[in-house]
Write a protein that holds these residues in place. Structure first.
Motif, PDB file in Angstrom:
ATOM      1  N   TYR A 162       0.829  -1.197   0.000  1.00  0.00           N
ATOM      2  CA  TYR A 162       0.000   0.000   0.000  1.00  0.00           C
ATOM      3  C   TYR A 162       0.870   1.256   0.000  1.00  0.00           C
ATOM      4  N   ALA A 163       1.949   1.244   0.787  1.00  0.00           N
ATOM      5  CA  ALA A 163       2.848   2.410   0.855  1.00  0.00           C
ATOM      6  C   ALA A 163       3.524   2.649  -0.492  1.00  0.00           C
ATOM      7  N   GLU A 164       3.928   1.588  -1.165  1.00  0.00           N
ATOM      8  CA  GLU A 164       4.554   1.741  -2.482  1.00  0.00           C
ATOM      9  C   GLU A 164       3.567   2.335  -3.482  1.00  0.00           C
ATOM     10  N   PHE A 165       2.337   1.847  -3.441  1.00  0.00           N
ATOM     11  CA  PHE A 165       1.303   2.412  -4.309  1.00  0.00           C
ATOM     12  C   PHE A 165       1.101   3.887  -4.022  1.00  0.00           C
ATOM     13  N   ASP A 166       1.029   4.231  -2.745  1.00  0.00           N
ATOM     14  CA  ASP A 166       0.823   5.628  -2.349  1.00  0.00           C
ATOM     15  C   ASP A 166       1.907   6.531  -2.941  1.00  0.00           C
ATOM     16  N   VAL A 167       3.156   6.084  -2.881  1.00  0.00           N
ATOM     17  CA  VAL A 167       4.268   6.873  -3.418  1.00  0.00           C
ATOM     18  C   VAL A 167       4.154   6.982  -4.935  1.00  0.00           C
ATOM     19  N   LEU A 168       3.878   5.871  -5.608  1.00  0.00           N
ATOM     20  CA  LEU A 168       3.749   5.911  -7.071  1.00  0.00           C
ATOM     21  C   LEU A 168       2.614   6.845  -7.488  1.00  0.00           C
ATOM     22  N   LEU A 173       3.637  10.508  -6.986  1.00  0.00           N
ATOM     23  CA  LEU A 173       4.565  10.938  -8.039  1.00  0.00           C
ATOM     24  C   LEU A 173       3.842  11.136  -9.369  1.00  0.00           C
ATOM     25  N   LEU A 174       2.889  10.272  -9.658  1.00  0.00           N
ATOM     26  CA  LEU A 174       2.124  10.395 -10.900  1.00  0.00           C
ATOM     27  C   LEU A 174       1.346  11.705 -10.934  1.00  0.00           C
ATOM     28  N   SER A 202      11.379  14.418   1.083  1.00  0.00           N
ATOM     29  CA  SER A 202      10.741  15.086   2.225  1.00  0.00           C
ATOM     30  C   SER A 202       9.305  15.500   1.889  1.00  0.00           C
ATOM     31  N   GLU A 203       9.065  15.928   0.654  1.00  0.00           N
ATOM     32  CA  GLU A 203       7.709  16.293   0.223  1.00  0.00           C
ATOM     33  C   GLU A 203       6.812  15.058   0.198  1.00  0.00           C
ATOM     34  N   LEU A 204       7.356  13.953  -0.295  1.00  0.00           N
ATOM     35  CA  LEU A 204       6.592  12.708  -0.322  1.00  0.00           C
ATOM     36  C   LEU A 204       6.223  12.273   1.089  1.00  0.00           C
ATOM     37  N   ALA A 205       7.210  12.293   1.972  1.00  0.00           N
ATOM     38  CA  ALA A 205       6.965  11.860   3.350  1.00  0.00           C
ATOM     39  C   ALA A 205       5.874  12.708   3.989  1.00  0.00           C
ATOM     40  N   LYS A 206       5.966  14.011   3.826  1.00  0.00           N
ATOM     41  CA  LYS A 206       4.986  14.909   4.430  1.00  0.00           C
ATOM     42  C   LYS A 206       3.595  14.700   3.844  1.00  0.00           C
ATOM     43  N   LEU A 256       2.341  12.090   2.441  1.00  0.00           N
ATOM     44  CA  LEU A 256       1.801  10.749   2.655  1.00  0.00           C
ATOM     45  C   LEU A 256       1.804  10.342   4.127  1.00  0.00           C
ATOM     46  N   PHE A 257       2.165  11.272   5.009  1.00  0.00           N
ATOM     47  CA  PHE A 257       2.194  11.032   6.448  1.00  0.00           C
ATOM     48  C   PHE A 257       3.125   9.873   6.805  1.00  0.00           C
ATOM     49  N   LEU A 258       4.291   9.840   6.166  1.00  0.00           N
ATOM     50  CA  LEU A 258       5.311   8.830   6.445  1.00  0.00           C
ATOM     51  C   LEU A 258       6.501   9.484   7.137  1.00  0.00           C
ATOM     52  N   THR A 259       7.241   8.701   7.888  1.00  0.00           N
ATOM     53  CA  THR A 259       8.467   9.218   8.498  1.00  0.00           C
ATOM     54  C   THR A 259       9.561   9.240   7.438  1.00  0.00           C
ATOM     55  N   SER A 260      10.655   9.925   7.727  1.00  0.00           N
ATOM     56  CA  SER A 260      11.768   9.952   6.769  1.00  0.00           C
ATOM     57  C   SER A 260      12.333   8.552   6.592  1.00  0.00           C
ATOM     58  N   GLY A 261      12.380   7.768   7.658  1.00  0.00           N
ATOM     59  CA  GLY A 261      12.849   6.383   7.533  1.00  0.00           C
ATOM     60  C   GLY A 261      11.891   5.534   6.723  1.00  0.00           C
ATOM     61  N   GLY A 262      10.608   5.749   6.942  1.00  0.00           N
ATOM     62  CA  GLY A 262       9.601   4.992   6.192  1.00  0.00           C
ATOM     63  C   GLY A 262       9.658   5.289   4.707  1.00  0.00           C
ATOM     64  N   ILE A 263       9.773   6.559   4.349  1.00  0.00           N
ATOM     65  CA  ILE A 263       9.825   6.919   2.927  1.00  0.00           C
ATOM     66  C   ILE A 263      11.112   6.403   2.308  1.00  0.00           C
ATOM     67  N   SER A 264      12.189   6.414   3.064  1.00  0.00           N
ATOM     68  CA  SER A 264      13.470   5.919   2.557  1.00  0.00           C
ATOM     69  C   SER A 264      13.376   4.435   2.203  1.00  0.00           C
ATOM     70  N   ASN A 265      12.761   3.644   3.083  1.00  0.00           N
ATOM     71  CA  ASN A 265      12.604   2.210   2.817  1.00  0.00           C
ATOM     72  C   ASN A 265      11.741   1.955   1.583  1.00  0.00           C
ATOM     73  N   VAL A 266      10.647   2.686   1.476  1.00  0.00           N
ATOM     74  CA  VAL A 266       9.754   2.508   0.325  1.00  0.00           C
ATOM     75  C   VAL A 266      10.479   2.901  -0.959  1.00  0.00           C
ATOM     76  N   LEU A 267      11.197   4.010  -0.935  1.00  0.00           N
ATOM     77  CA  LEU A 267      11.914   4.454  -2.139  1.00  0.00           C
ATOM     78  C   LEU A 267      13.007   3.472  -2.538  1.00  0.00           C
ATOM     79  N   GLN A 268      13.654   2.844  -1.572  1.00  0.00           N
ATOM     80  CA  GLN A 268      14.662   1.837  -1.898  1.00  0.00           C
ATOM     81  C   GLN A 268      14.035   0.660  -2.638  1.00  0.00           C
ATOM     82  N   ARG A 269      12.882   0.202  -2.152  1.00  0.00           N
ATOM     83  CA  ARG A 269      12.195  -0.924  -2.814  1.00  0.00           C
ATOM     84  C   ARG A 269      11.720  -0.535  -4.216  1.00  0.00           C
TER      85      ARG A 269
END
Length: 167
Positions: A54-60, A63-64, A74-78, A80-93
């Protein structure tokens, strides 16, 4: 109106001496939470078939929607209500899957952009189509007018609640 599982909780709240306004607020919160669970269960199952969380979909999807299909982490995290660590993990995947790429911000050497790749755009569009189907399936049989009224009422409540600051 047919009772639901939340209605079964009301007598206990009344016995506990809770005010009618607090009970109404508790009912609202419980029903919003239950609706969210129903939608998320359907969406997560459909997204899993695409190989997305779900988090990966939210990021995609974010961005779309973004200009040039790119945003700063930082804009994505804010948004999508994710932490900087959370967004980092999702972006890595997503990067490992080839759906996003990071690029330097020419205006700020300390910052980077995250951008959808062509494959990422295709996956985001497929995931949006899939989730739209899930929303449709979950809400099938609910009169459109009832959905519209609920959405409008929730907007009004959220507008009031969003003005407050919580600890």
């Amino acid at each position: 109106m047919k009772p639901d599982e939340i209605d079964a909780m009301v007598p206990r709240w009344q016995e506990a001496g809770l005010s009618s306004s607090l009970i109404a607020t508790l009912e609202l919160g419980k029903r919003v939470s239950r609706l969210n669970q129903l939608f998320e269960q359907a969406i997560k199952a459909d997204l899993a078939e695409l190989g997305l969380t779900y988090a990966e979909f939210d990021v995609l999807a974010a961005l779309l929607r973004a200009p040039s299909c790119r945003m700063r982490p930082s804009e994505l995290a804010k948004s999508l209500f994710l932490t900087s660590g959370g967004i980092s993990n999702v972006l890595q995947r997503l990067s490992a899957a080839g759906y996003v790429e990071r690029e330097a911000d020419e205006g700020d050497a300390r910052s980077r952009w995250v951008r959808l790749t062509g494959e990422g755009r295709r996956m985001a569009e497929a995931a949006l189509e899939t989730t739209a189907g899930a929303y449709h399936d979950v809400s099938a049989g609910v009169p459109e007018e009832a959905v519209r009224q609920a959405a409008d009422a929730l907007r009004e409540i959220l507008t009031h609640l969003s003005r407050r600051r919580y600890r």
